[in-house]
Design an enzyme around this catalytic site. Structure first.
Site, PDB file in Angstrom:
ATOM      1  N   LEU A  59       0.869  -1.177   0.000  1.00 38.77           N
ATOM      2  CA  LEU A  59       0.000   0.000   0.000  1.00 38.77           C
ATOM      3  C   LEU A  59       0.900   1.219   0.000  1.00 38.77           C
ATOM      4  O   LEU A  59       1.974   1.210   0.619  1.00 38.77           O
ATOM      5  CB  LEU A  59      -0.891   0.040   1.252  1.00 38.77           C
ATOM      6  N   ASP A  60       0.477   2.294  -0.669  1.00 40.54           N
ATOM      7  CA  ASP A  60       1.234   3.542  -0.599  1.00 40.54           C
ATOM      8  C   ASP A  60       1.315   4.014   0.848  1.00 40.54           C
ATOM      9  O   ASP A  60       0.406   3.753   1.650  1.00 40.54           O
ATOM     10  CB  ASP A  60       0.549   4.636  -1.428  1.00 40.54           C
ATOM     11  N   LYS A  61       2.365   4.730   1.158  1.00 42.45           N
ATOM     12  CA  LYS A  61       2.545   5.259   2.508  1.00 42.45           C
ATOM     13  C   LYS A  61       1.353   6.099   2.935  1.00 42.45           C
ATOM     14  O   LYS A  61       0.905   6.039   4.087  1.00 42.45           O
ATOM     15  CB  LYS A  61       3.822   6.105   2.560  1.00 42.45           C
ATOM     16  N   ARG A 117      -4.921   6.650  -7.886  1.00 43.27           N
ATOM     17  CA  ARG A 117      -4.633   8.078  -7.796  1.00 43.27           C
ATOM     18  C   ARG A 117      -4.507   8.716  -9.179  1.00 43.27           C
ATOM     19  O   ARG A 117      -5.046   9.802  -9.438  1.00 43.27           O
ATOM     20  CB  ARG A 117      -3.349   8.290  -6.982  1.00 43.27           C
TER      21      ARG A 117
END
Length: 353
Positions: free
Chosen positions: A160-162, A277
């Site tokens: 997962l992205d930060k 995104r």
């Protein structure tokens, strides 16, 4: 089918120490003999060595394998050789990074959504990386390993992205890791995210099928852009980028229409870097608080409490809220859910009032 919602509260943690000092190269002993245990059973030889020899460039790891200096049970082996329990791996002398001066990752548990002897699912908070690297000293995996020193095996199944919160799956056995990763690669899992985007999302826009191309900025930062093959192949650079792009499919459903925003349920059919995104921004509806692909003026106004009077919001509103997969041992369908974080729920309450 098992359906699990929510998780136990996170344990209290100590303050995070500052990153450690720079590493210093040092030499390993002349030859090291390593016995393969349950945690490394079934792993490829190259991946085994990369993990063992932290700080050694991958190019050097492959070089010593090709040269025959690395031996498995006294015989030559290829990079893709699968290691068995009890195998003896001969590791030649190499220069590795001395990490003795680095501060260890602080032990930390995260809210547990599901756990058994094969896997662990946690609810990752926003702002925490899943692993160290690229300027990040440590992440979820390093902190969990410190918190669970008795765990013989613990690896990330996916990323997962930060800046993204929500469900993160980890394997506690190598057999579980390979089985789950096969499901992710084969698109056999269901991953649904909650995303708050700017503006009114058109209800008839349910599928985004736009290729994505990953690149590095001049500053070395990883970014992603949408690409399309030009009708007339006169722009060689655009054509090369389009050919390098990977097909990416995102499914979108409007969950709530809000004042100036839309809450979306987003399901990804392909797992590309920054896919949600970039796709949502490409359609003209960037995610609220997205510092890389969002509306920077809006993000600043949200953080200051100006966009939504009296309410400050200073994170990206993207949350991995549902995950469905087949259990790696029993084959049973597992469906996990992680509720929206408090700060996201609070923003929604203001927007729909």
């Amino acid at each position: 089918m098992q359906r699990i919602i929510g998780g136990k509260p996170a344990a209290k943690t100590k303050a995070v120490p500052s990153p450690g000092a720079a590493t210093v190269p040092r030499a390993t002993p002349a030859v090291t003999l390593v016995r393969v245990d349950e945690g490394s059973e079934g792993q490829r030889l190259d991946n085994f060595l990369v993990k063992l020899l932290k700080g050694v460039p991958k190019t050097h790891v492959y070089r010593v394998i090709r040269s025959g200096e690395v031996r498995v049970n006294k015989g030559r082996a290829a990079a893709d050789t699968r290691l068995a329990l009890g195998d003896e791996v001969r590791v030649p002398p190499v220069r590795v990074a001395d990490r003795s001066a680095e501060a260890p990752a602080p032990a930390r548990e995260f809210p547990v959504v599901f756990e058994d002897e094969f896997l662990l699912a946690v609810d990752k908070p926003a702002g925490v990386a899943v692993h160290g690297g690229s300027g990040v000293s440590f992440g979820v995996i390093e902190q969990l390993r410190q918190a669970r020193p008795g765990a013989r095996f613990l690896e990330l199944v996916h990323r997962l992205d930060k800046e993204t919160s929500g469900l993160l799956l980890l394997a506690k056995k190598r057999s579980a890791l390979t089985a789950l990763q096969d499901q992710f690669r084969g698109r056999e899992t269901g991953k649904t995210y909650a995303a708050l985007v700017q503006g009114a999302w058109p209800a008839n826009k349910k599928v985004i099928d736009v290729a994505l191309h990953k690149f590095l900025t001049d500053e070395g930062e990883r970014r992603v852009r949408t690409v399309a093959v030009p009708r007339q192949a006169q722009d060689d650079r655009s054509l090369r980028q389009a050919q390098a792009g990977k097909r990416s499919i995102t499914l979108v459903q409007v969950a709530k229409k809000l004042r100036g925003f839309s809450l979306l349920d987003v399901t990804i059919k392909t797992g590309r870097t920054h896919q949600i995104r970039v796709h949502l921004a490409h359609e003209g509806h960037p995610i609220a608080g997205d510092a890389k692909y969002g509306d920077f003026a809006l993000n600043k106004a949200l953080a200051r409490g100006e966009a939504v009077p009296g309410h400050r919001f200073d994170r990206m509103f993207l949350h991995a809220r549902r995950l469905r997969f087949a259990h790696p041992a029993s084959g049973e369908t597992i469906e996990l859910e992680a509720p929206l974080p408090r700060e996201c729920e609070a923003l929604l309450e203001v927007l729909q009032s």
